[in-house]
Design a protein around this motif. Sequence first.
Motif, mmCIF file in Angstrom:
data_model
loop_
_atom_site.group_PDB
_atom_site.id
_atom_site.type_symbol
_atom_site.label_atom_id
_atom_site.label_comp_id
_atom_site.label_asym_id
_atom_site.label_seq_id
_atom_site.Cartn_x
_atom_site.Cartn_y
_atom_site.Cartn_z
ATOM 1 N N PRO A 190 0.782 -1.229 0.000
ATOM 2 C CA PRO A 190 0.000 0.000 0.000
ATOM 3 C C PRO A 190 0.819 1.288 0.000
ATOM 4 O O PRO A 190 0.251 2.382 0.052
ATOM 5 N N GLN A 208 2.138 7.071 -1.634
ATOM 6 C CA GLN A 208 0.977 7.005 -0.756
ATOM 7 C C GLN A 208 1.325 6.917 0.733
ATOM 8 O O GLN A 208 0.416 6.969 1.566
ATOM 9 N N GLN A 233 1.395 -4.666 8.973
ATOM 10 C CA GLN A 233 0.825 -4.472 7.642
ATOM 11 C C GLN A 233 1.198 -5.642 6.724
ATOM 12 O O GLN A 233 0.358 -6.186 6.007
ATOM 13 N N ARG A 282 -1.551 -8.186 5.174
ATOM 14 C CA ARG A 282 -1.931 -7.823 3.811
ATOM 15 C C ARG A 282 -1.109 -8.491 2.720
ATOM 16 O O ARG A 282 -1.570 -8.597 1.583
#
Length: 254
Positions: free
Chosen positions: A15, A143, A164, A168
């Motif tokens: 991400p 991001q 994370q 993920r």
Amino acid sequence: LPATRHLHWFFNDGPGGRLQMILVGYIGAWWAPDKIVAETAWRHIRSEGGGISLDFGVHFFDQIRHVAGEIRGVTAQTAIIEPHRKTIGPDGTVAMSLDCDADDTFFAQFDTERNVVGNLMASWAGHGGATVVADGSVFYGSQARVTGTRATFDSAPSADLGEQYASRASADRQARDFPLGLTDSFALAQLDWLEAVRQRRQPETSGREGLHDLAAAFAIVESATLGRRVELAEVLDGRASEYQRSINQRHGFA
């Protein structure tokens, strides 16, 4: 290192978005202001491969290359801030001292073939305490930002990078990154080496990988010596070798 695997995932498949910038900075964090580094005198002797650019640079670039891609070029400045160094014995007296002719400080800019740009700085000098950029290294993506184990997003709460990754990243990815569930960096390296022998393949961190890491570190000292930007290709093929020249002559390699 697990953190390096987490970073690679975060900015390549995770991400964090496209990696854009890297900042690395440690001034006076180790053996400052004038101690002999790790009580190993060779680290301050140019002809023996000493100097902070080579000593630390190879490790910085090892991680940077894995996360950000191949180094394209480097522009750098080096200095010997403390020309005399010493080791203090248990009784408080000087047990060893030496004169330095290898750099104890560097400042460098670099870019990669993926158009990531960055700044590195490190010094074994520095009176009055250490200066560290964030948690030492900062990675900025399109991001999110990561420093240490913390990821900070534009539009979401900050999060632990490892958490994370665990929640993920795909199961296949995690199995590849951490075979047998190993998370100790030395255990991972030894397993990979043993598997390389068994499978008759190169290890993940092969000799060629190490060569490119070291070439990037040498680009720092070659740039400082030549007073210009040095492309990594120039170091690899020997066109930029002014700093190396005296080392070659000292050991009869010229």
